[in-house]
Write an enzyme that holds these catalytic residues in place. Structure first.
Site, mmCIF file in Angstrom:
data_model
loop_
_atom_site.group_PDB
_atom_site.id
_atom_site.type_symbol
_atom_site.label_atom_id
_atom_site.label_comp_id
_atom_site.label_asym_id
_atom_site.label_seq_id
_atom_site.Cartn_x
_atom_site.Cartn_y
_atom_site.Cartn_z
ATOM 1 N N GLU A 51 0.817 -1.206 0.000
ATOM 2 C CA GLU A 51 0.000 0.000 0.000
ATOM 3 C C GLU A 51 0.853 1.260 0.000
ATOM 4 O O GLU A 51 0.539 2.232 -0.677
ATOM 5 C CB GLU A 51 -0.955 0.007 1.199
ATOM 6 C CG GLU A 51 -1.999 -1.109 1.176
ATOM 7 C CD GLU A 51 -2.902 -1.053 -0.046
ATOM 8 O OE1 GLU A 51 -2.950 0.003 -0.714
ATOM 9 O OE2 GLU A 51 -3.561 -2.063 -0.337
ATOM 10 N N TYR A 57 -6.329 6.475 3.726
ATOM 11 C CA TYR A 57 -6.456 5.394 2.752
ATOM 12 C C TYR A 57 -5.717 4.137 3.224
ATOM 13 O O TYR A 57 -6.283 3.036 3.284
ATOM 14 C CB TYR A 57 -5.929 5.812 1.366
ATOM 15 C CG TYR A 57 -5.695 4.583 0.530
ATOM 16 C CD1 TYR A 57 -6.781 3.895 -0.014
ATOM 17 C CD2 TYR A 57 -4.426 4.025 0.383
ATOM 18 C CE1 TYR A 57 -6.607 2.717 -0.712
ATOM 19 C CE2 TYR A 57 -4.245 2.858 -0.309
ATOM 20 C CZ TYR A 57 -5.324 2.208 -0.854
ATOM 21 O OH TYR A 57 -5.159 1.032 -1.518
ATOM 22 N N ASP A 80 -9.715 5.373 -2.333
ATOM 23 C CA ASP A 80 -8.559 5.899 -3.038
ATOM 24 C C ASP A 80 -9.061 6.701 -4.243
ATOM 25 O O ASP A 80 -10.258 6.922 -4.401
ATOM 26 C CB ASP A 80 -7.624 4.763 -3.475
ATOM 27 C CG ASP A 80 -8.220 3.984 -4.629
ATOM 28 O OD1 ASP A 80 -9.457 3.976 -4.768
ATOM 29 O OD2 ASP A 80 -7.464 3.379 -5.406
#
Length: 299
Positions: A37, A120, A138
């Site tokens: 991520e 996020y 996102d």
DNA sequence: AATCCGTGGTA
DNA sequence: TTACCAAGGAT
């Protein structure tokens, strides 16, 4: 019988069309998901793939990364861009060791307190690594929801609390199904409901899309002018750091002077790199990446 | 809230 | 060629 939900339609599409990305495979650790991520923040999937494998091969968990100096993390980051992310990921590993016994917490508040982890990333880890029910918003999801639900041509420039609420309301109640729906929304946004030329003919939500139904109205509002790159401090910082990354030992100021002719801008860029902790300044005009040994012969 | 922060592929 | 864009975060 009522219509299937958007989440159900997207998830069915995802089952047939999802890319085989390694961080989605079963058994992947929460740490590996977190690394993916962070790397994917503003960097395309194709460039993250090899870096993710190399990173996890070298540092299988937070403890291994935390034990190495920042210089190693910055070098391993390579050309993914925004190298402060490498620094923060290592800082994050240190925090995980200190606060969480070297594990990735399954708690929103604890995740948000970690370096480099924002709204996020925290929710993405909770959903994709731990199967919790959280809205994962996102740029892809914002755009998809803006079009399909709000009927707008595009989403706003940044994630707002209202985006979290709107997305949460789309999720099915079951946590595992909600996490899968989030992945499906992201994948649809990335592959079909794209920013420039959406492939509406291939979109499973087309018959339900508010933007299509209203005749694909053009974007409204002011178009923010694009960030330039050439000639900016960011470019100079990139050039300076590239020399430090690619040089095994210390680097003299003379060597750094070669990368940019404007003395003022070059000095400013180098100073901000030092301020950011990406570069360490030693005596007699010698520079290294942070934590690297300064006493070999400077190049 | 607006700006800063890298890098490379694509139309 | 230029401009846009890519799983954001910090200040």
């Amino acid at each position: 019988m009522s219509e299937p939900t958007l989440a159900a339609v997207a998830t069915r599409w995802y089952d047939e069309n999802a890319r085989d990305l390694p961080w989605r495979e079963p058994g992947v650790t929460a740490w590996a998901v977190l690394v993916s991520e962070v790397m994917l923040q503003q960097t395309p999937v194709v460039r993250v793939l090899p870096a993710w494998h190399a990173w996890l091969s070298r540092w299988p968990g937070p403890a291994e990364l935390a034990a190495d100096p920042p210089a190693e993390a910055i070098r391993m980051w390579g050309r993914l861009g925004y190298p402060r992310r490498a620094l923060r990921l290592r800082d994050c590993a240190v925090a995980l060791v200190e606060r969480h016994d070297g594990t990735v917490p399954a708690d929103l508040h604890a995740l948000l307190a970690l370096p480099g982890v924002g709204d996020y990333t925290a929710r993405a880890v909770l959903a994709f690594a731990y199967g919790q029910r959280h809205p994962v918003v996102d740029t892809n999801v914002r755009r998809l929801v803006a079009r399909a639900v709000a009927g707008a041509a595009d989403a706003g420039p940044s994630t707002r609390p209202a985006d979290l609420v709107a997305t949460e309301e789309l999720l099915p109640p079951e946590p595992a199904a909600a996490a899968r729906a989030s992945a499906a929304f992201m994948e649809l946004g990335a592959l079909v409901c794209t920013a420039r030329t959406p492939r509406c003919v291939d979109c499973p939500l087309a018959t339900r899309c508010a933007w299509l139904a209203s005749g694909e109205p053009a974007p409204t509002g002011p178009t923010r002018r694009p960030q330039r790159y050439a000639g900016t401090d960011r470019q100079v910082r990139g050039l300076l750091l590239a020399v430090l990354r690619e040089t095994p030992g210390p680097v003299s100021r003379d060597r750094l002077d070669l990368v940019w002719s404007d003395d003022v801008q070059r000095a400013r860029a180098l100073a901000t790199l030092v301020e950011d902790g990406l570069v360490t300044s030693h005596s007699d005009a010698v520079y290294t990446l942070p934590g690297a040994l300064p006493h070999t012969q400077p190049l």
